[in-house]
Scaffold this motif. Structure first.
Motif, PDB file in Angstrom:
ATOM      1  N   GLU A 158       0.798  -1.034   0.083  1.00 25.28           N
ATOM      2  CA  GLU A 158      -0.063   0.010   0.021  1.00 25.28           C
ATOM      3  C   GLU A 158       0.832   1.301  -0.010  1.00 25.28           C
ATOM      4  OE1 GLU A 158      -3.315   1.246  -0.147  1.00 25.28           O
ATOM      5  OE2 GLU A 158      -2.209   2.991  -0.302  1.00 25.28           O
ATOM      6  N   ARG A 159       0.607   2.146  -0.803  1.00 24.80           N
ATOM      7  CA  ARG A 159       1.452   3.403  -1.115  1.00 24.80           C
ATOM      8  C   ARG A 159       1.059   4.416  -0.038  1.00 24.80           C
ATOM      9  NH1 ARG A 159      -1.568   5.922  -6.291  1.00 24.80           N
ATOM     10  NH2 ARG A 159      -3.642   6.050  -5.315  1.00 24.80           N
TER      11      ARG A 159
ATOM     12  N   SER B 215     -12.126   4.393  -0.032  1.00 27.16           N
ATOM     13  CA  SER B 215     -12.509   3.531   1.229  1.00 27.16           C
ATOM     14  C   SER B 215     -12.673   4.473   2.680  1.00 27.16           C
ATOM     15  CB  SER B 215     -11.943   2.333   1.669  1.00 27.16           C
ATOM     16  OG  SER B 215     -11.776   1.603   0.398  1.00 27.16           O
TER      17      SER B 215
ATOM     18  N   ASN C 230     -16.393   7.349   2.352  1.00 30.04           N
ATOM     19  CA  ASN C 230     -17.740   7.277   1.796  1.00 30.04           C
ATOM     20  C   ASN C 230     -18.897   6.985   2.659  1.00 30.04           C
ATOM     21  OD1 ASN C 230     -17.931   4.333   2.969  1.00 30.04           O
ATOM     22  ND2 ASN C 230     -16.527   3.576   1.514  1.00 30.04           N
ATOM     23  N   ALA C 231     -20.053   7.011   2.083  1.00 36.45           N
ATOM     24  CA  ALA C 231     -21.299   7.121   3.139  1.00 36.45           C
ATOM     25  C   ALA C 231     -21.461   5.830   3.913  1.00 36.45           C
ATOM     26  CB  ALA C 231     -22.385   7.413   2.160  1.00 36.45           C
TER      27      ALA C 231
ATOM     28  N   VAL D 230     -23.100   3.170   3.434  1.00 37.77           N
ATOM     29  CA  VAL D 230     -24.252   2.387   3.413  1.00 37.77           C
ATOM     30  C   VAL D 230     -24.236   1.208   2.833  1.00 37.77           C
ATOM     31  CG1 VAL D 230     -26.272   2.562   2.274  1.00 37.77           C
ATOM     32  CG2 VAL D 230     -25.513   4.549   3.116  1.00 37.77           C
TER      33      VAL D 230
ATOM     34  N   VAL E 103       3.486   0.209  -6.005  1.00 37.61           N
ATOM     35  CA  VAL E 103       4.006  -1.024  -6.806  1.00 37.61           C
ATOM     36  C   VAL E 103       3.941  -0.238  -8.233  1.00 37.61           C
ATOM     37  CG1 VAL E 103       3.363  -2.975  -8.192  1.00 37.61           C
ATOM     38  CG2 VAL E 103       2.830  -2.641  -5.439  1.00 37.61           C
TER      39      VAL E 103
ATOM     40  N   GLY F 129     -17.101   0.556  -7.905  1.00 36.44           N
ATOM     41  CA  GLY F 129     -17.978   1.702  -8.248  1.00 36.44           C
ATOM     42  C   GLY F 129     -18.546   2.417  -7.053  1.00 36.44           C
ATOM     43  N   SER F 130     -19.681   2.688  -7.092  1.00 36.97           N
ATOM     44  CA  SER F 130     -20.286   3.252  -6.111  1.00 36.97           C
ATOM     45  C   SER F 130     -20.839   2.408  -4.884  1.00 36.97           C
ATOM     46  CB  SER F 130     -21.825   3.687  -6.374  1.00 36.97           C
ATOM     47  OG  SER F 130     -21.822   4.243  -7.773  1.00 36.97           O
TER      48      SER F 130
ATOM     49  N   GLY G 120     -18.589  -0.300  -3.307  1.00 33.99           N
ATOM     50  CA  GLY G 120     -17.255  -1.181  -2.967  1.00 33.99           C
ATOM     51  C   GLY G 120     -17.220  -1.309  -1.465  1.00 33.99           C
ATOM     52  N   TRP G 121     -17.978  -0.677  -0.711  1.00 32.48           N
ATOM     53  CA  TRP G 121     -17.941  -1.227   0.811  1.00 32.48           C
ATOM     54  C   TRP G 121     -18.893  -2.363   0.883  1.00 32.48           C
ATOM     55  CZ3 TRP G 121     -16.878  -2.677   5.261  1.00 32.48           C
ATOM     56  CH2 TRP G 121     -17.792  -2.318   6.367  1.00 32.48           C
ATOM     57  N   ALA G 122     -19.918  -2.110   0.300  1.00 34.11           N
ATOM     58  CA  ALA G 122     -21.068  -3.204   0.441  1.00 34.11           C
ATOM     59  C   ALA G 122     -20.663  -4.552  -0.165  1.00 34.11           C
ATOM     60  CB  ALA G 122     -22.217  -2.656  -0.365  1.00 34.11           C
TER      61      ALA G 122
HETATM   62  C1  LIG Z   1     -18.685  10.121  -1.896  1.00 32.23           C
HETATM   63  C2  LIG Z   1     -18.599   8.452  -2.051  1.00 32.23           C
HETATM   64  C3  LIG Z   1     -19.669   7.722  -1.295  1.00 32.23           C
HETATM   65  C4  LIG Z   1     -19.694   6.342  -1.638  1.00 32.23           C
HETATM   66  N1  LIG Z   1     -20.759   5.660  -0.533  1.00 32.23           N
HETATM   67  C5  LIG Z   1     -20.682   4.254  -0.564  1.00 32.23           C
HETATM   68  C6  LIG Z   1     -21.540   3.632   0.309  1.00 32.23           C
HETATM   69  O1  LIG Z   1     -22.208   4.274   0.794  1.00 32.23           O
HETATM   70  N2  LIG Z   1     -21.581   2.227   0.440  1.00 32.23           N
HETATM   71  C7  LIG Z   1     -20.526   1.675  -0.588  1.00 32.23           C
HETATM   72  O2  LIG Z   1     -20.818   0.387  -0.611  1.00 32.23           O
HETATM   73  N3  LIG Z   1     -19.655   2.311  -1.502  1.00 32.23           N
HETATM   74  C8  LIG Z   1     -19.772   3.694  -1.429  1.00 32.23           C
HETATM   75  N4  LIG Z   1     -18.707   4.376  -1.985  1.00 32.23           N
HETATM   76  C9  LIG Z   1     -17.789   3.438  -3.118  1.00 32.23           C
HETATM   77  C10 LIG Z   1     -16.813   2.935  -2.121  1.00 32.23           C
HETATM   78  O3  LIG Z   1     -16.098   3.755  -1.233  1.00 32.23           O
HETATM   79  C11 LIG Z   1     -15.595   2.288  -3.134  1.00 32.23           C
HETATM   80  O4  LIG Z   1     -16.298   1.476  -4.035  1.00 32.23           O
HETATM   81  C12 LIG Z   1     -14.661   1.431  -2.436  1.00 32.23           C
HETATM   82  O5  LIG Z   1     -14.018   2.392  -1.283  1.00 32.23           O
HETATM   83  C13 LIG Z   1     -13.576   1.079  -3.373  1.00 32.23           C
HETATM   84  O6  LIG Z   1     -12.678   0.301  -2.623  1.00 32.23           O
HETATM   85  P1  LIG Z   1     -11.066   0.182  -3.296  1.00 32.23           P
HETATM   86  O7  LIG Z   1     -10.440  -0.734  -2.028  1.00 32.23           O
HETATM   87  O8  LIG Z   1     -11.147  -0.438  -4.247  1.00 32.23           O
HETATM   88  O9  LIG Z   1     -10.272   1.432  -3.376  1.00 32.23           O
HETATM   89  P2  LIG Z   1      -9.612   2.211  -2.519  1.00 32.23           P
HETATM   90  O10 LIG Z   1     -10.235   2.710  -1.196  1.00 32.23           O
HETATM   91  O11 LIG Z   1      -9.184   3.545  -3.275  1.00 32.23           O
HETATM   92  O12 LIG Z   1      -8.255   1.557  -2.240  1.00 32.23           O
HETATM   93  C14 LIG Z   1      -7.151   1.397  -3.292  1.00 32.23           C
HETATM   94  C15 LIG Z   1      -5.770   1.511  -2.696  1.00 32.23           C
HETATM   95  O13 LIG Z   1      -4.951   0.963  -3.539  1.00 32.23           O
HETATM   96  C16 LIG Z   1      -3.772   1.709  -3.241  1.00 32.23           C
HETATM   97  N5  LIG Z   1      -2.950   1.699  -4.450  1.00 32.23           N
HETATM   98  C17 LIG Z   1      -3.461   2.139  -5.716  1.00 32.23           C
HETATM   99  N6  LIG Z   1      -2.383   1.769  -6.824  1.00 32.23           N
HETATM  100  C18 LIG Z   1      -1.258   1.376  -5.895  1.00 32.23           C
HETATM  101  C19 LIG Z   1      -0.058   1.187  -6.258  1.00 32.23           C
HETATM  102  N7  LIG Z   1       0.317   1.102  -7.477  1.00 32.23           N
HETATM  103  N8  LIG Z   1       0.890   0.673  -5.354  1.00 32.23           N
HETATM  104  C20 LIG Z   1       0.362   0.507  -3.828  1.00 32.23           C
HETATM  105  N9  LIG Z   1      -1.041   1.035  -3.787  1.00 32.23           N
HETATM  106  C21 LIG Z   1      -1.869   1.264  -4.585  1.00 32.23           C
HETATM  107  C22 LIG Z   1      -4.382   3.279  -2.793  1.00 32.23           C
HETATM  108  O14 LIG Z   1      -3.653   3.852  -2.204  1.00 32.23           O
HETATM  109  C23 LIG Z   1      -5.550   3.084  -2.088  1.00 32.23           C
HETATM  110  O15 LIG Z   1      -5.299   2.850  -0.548  1.00 32.23           O
HETATM  111  C24 LIG Z   1     -18.608   5.854  -2.238  1.00 32.23           C
HETATM  112  C25 LIG Z   1     -17.654   6.344  -2.834  1.00 32.23           C
HETATM  113  C26 LIG Z   1     -17.851   7.836  -2.869  1.00 32.23           C
HETATM  114  C27 LIG Z   1     -16.698   8.324  -3.498  1.00 32.23           C
END
Ligand SMILES: Cc1cc2nc3c(=O)[nH]c(=O)nc-3n(C[C@H](O)[C@H](O)[C@H](O)COP(=O)(O)OP(=O)(O)OC[C@H]3O[C@@H](n4cnc5c(N)ncnc54)[C@H](O)[C@@H]3O)c2cc1C
Length: 437
Positions: free
Chosen positions: A46-47, A56, A59-60, A62, A238, A401-402, A404-406
């Motif tokens: 993790e960077r 993550s 987000n909301a 939900v 990475v 997408g919207s 990801g937590w769920a």
């Molecule tokens: C305003 C808003 C409201 C939302 N509300 C909801 C909700 O209510 N319910 C719900 O289910 N979802 C919600 N979401 C969506 C949800 O937040 C995301 O789908 C989810 O957080 C994605 O998780 P992730 O782990 O894929 O991405 P991230 O949380 O972005 O994690 C990716 C990680 O990878 C690391 N990374 C990337 N590239 C590299 C690399 N090359 N080397 C090392 N580390 C790297 C980053 O630093 C980061 O920490 C919402 C999003 C937004 C913007």
């Protein structure tokens, strides 16, 4: 792109033992946990300096499987166009010159057709319901307190919102999701602190949905994973996935503390770093159609919990969610398609503050609100992309997408199953890279 091999079949070679996961958002953290539970020796890169520090984080919160729906839906193109020149709207389109964005939009437009929408929605809901069950099991098993609050209330300001909720109710009915249309007094009985001066025509209550703090859960799960032997390497980006003879064999990393590139060898690699990890795959010809759809939130200390919400709510007119956490209140919304650059936007913050203040004026000091921005890693059709890639031992868990937590607890389990040669508990039709073929 070539189709990934048999999505649910056995691995082509012996199950890998040493597995690297790229990204410690909620998706990478859940993947690492499930891999460790399957007996793999896991290293997460993790960077940032901690888990759940990017999308993550803000987000909301939900978790509403019955409400999970693709962004590509009938009527959406018209809605997006009607807001094109608006300064502030629930959905914003700010065109930028980018062939990748143009391709994404064309694919998205094709998926807005009713038949495609129904298929995509059912694919997403299959993963969402499985994921909620996994999340609840994990919370119970590891005694994780992520501030879970049961229930989700959609607030309808006027007759127009009431009418708009009709098709959503029909779909909930069709999918057997418990819900109830409430009058204004019933809404206020559920949420006694709702301001009386703001127009309220009614609400749609989903008692089985819930909200909780995604970063609190991710941190607790990472602690449990660390104790179980998962190695977290923070502050390392990475830069490349190493591929030899068509098979992933390791990673190259760099970091501000020690910029010299370091190579580590692994038996398999899972890329779960959302939008910014797409170049790691593109380098090997795997171009995933994921675009960052930006969203904004503000989080304030809950000054008077008795004057704040009891459960997560969404203001349907503004598509803005209000979520109570242990000692804070978060207001989140706006879906903005355009430039991938993450910058706070004063107009978005004004809308969030307006909605928060409209409903819970005394819960927080709204004058102190500041703007957080995050990137929803969105596929044009909606469902995420899980599992095999055309490169042996290179896996993905991306594009949530919207929601990801769920989705994270279920998606992490499914991908860990595939990496270690197990058969996932859900049908993966439409959830793998095969649909890109
Ligand atoms: C305003 C808003 C409201 C939302 N509300 C909801 C909700 O209510 N319910 C719900 O289910 N979802 C919600 N979401 C969506 C949800 O937040 C995301 O789908 C989810 O957080 C994605 O998780 P992730 O782990 O894929 O991405 P991230 O949380 O972005 O994690 C990716 C990680 O990878 C690391 N990374 C990337 N590239 C590299 C690399 N090359 N080397 C090392 N580390 C790297 C980053 O630093 C980061 O920490 C919402 C999003 C937004 C913007």
């Amino acid at each position: 792109m070539a189709a990934a091999a048999d999505a649910q079949g056995p691995l082509r070679r012996a199950a890998p033992h040493r597995v690297a996961v790229v990204g410690a958002g909620i998706v990478g953290t859940c993947t690492a946990w499930s891999l460790c539970r399957h007996g793999a020796e896991v290293t997460v890169f993790e960077r940032r300096d901690e888990v759940a520090a990017e999308t993550s984080w803000g987000n909301a919160g939900v978790i509403a499987p019955g409400y999970v729906t693709p962004w590509a839906a009938p009527g959406m193109p018209r809605k997006v166009l009607s807001y094109l020149f608006a300064a502030e709207a629930p959905v914003l389109f700010r065109p930028v010159a980018s062939p990748a964005l143009a391709r994404w939009i064309l694919a998205w437009l094709r998926e807005c057709e009713l038949g495609r929408y129904r298929i995509n929605k059912s694919r997403m809901q299959r993963l969402a319901f499985y994921s909620r069950a996994r999340l609840q099991a994990l919370r119970a098993e590891l005694a994780i307190d992520d501030g879970r609050r049961p229930g989700y209330l959609q607030l309808l300001r006027g007759e127009r919102d009431l009418a708009m909720v009709g098709p959503a109710r029909a779909l909930l009915q069709e999918n057997g999701v418990p819900h109830r249309l409430l009058g204004p007094d019933e809404c206020r009985a559920l949420e006694p602190a709702l301001a009386t001066g703001t127009p309220l025509a009614g609400g749609l209550h989903l008692p089985q949905d819930e909200s909780a703090s995604c970063p609190d859960f991710a941190r607790a799960l990472a602690r449990a994973a660390d104790q179980a032997g998962v190695r977290f390497v923070f502050g390392r980006t990475v830069t490349n996935v190493l591929v030899e003879a068509g098979s992933a064999v390791g990673l190259r990393t760099t970091g501000p503390a020690d910029p010299a590139p370091v190579t580590d060898r692994f038996d398999a690699v899972v890329v779960a770093g959302a939008v910014d990890s797409l170049p790691l795959l593109a380098e090997h010809g795997i171009r995933l159609p994921i675009w960052p759809v930006k969203g904004y939130s503000t989080t304030l200390p809950l000054l008077r919990p008795d004057r704040g919400p009891r459960q997560a709510l969404i203001d349907e007119a503004y598509k803005v969610a209000i979520t109570p956490f242990a000692d804070s209140i978060r207001v989140a919304g706006t879906a903005e398609l355009g430039s991938p650059r993450l910058e706070p936007r004063p107009a978005a913050l004004r809308t969030l503050v307006k909605v928060g203040r409209d409903w819970f004026p005394e819960a927080a000091d709204w004058s102190r609100a500041s703007c957080w921005v995050g990137a929803r890693p969105m596929t044009p059709d909606g469902p995420a992309l899980l599992g095999y890639t055309p490169i042996d031992r290179l896996f993905v868990n991306m594009g949530h997408g919207s929601t990801g937590w769920a989705m994270a607890a279920g998606a992490g389990q499914v991908v860990a199953d595939l990496v270690t040669g197990r058969r996932p508990e859900i049908d993966l039709d439409g959830l793998t890279l095969e649909r890109l073929a």
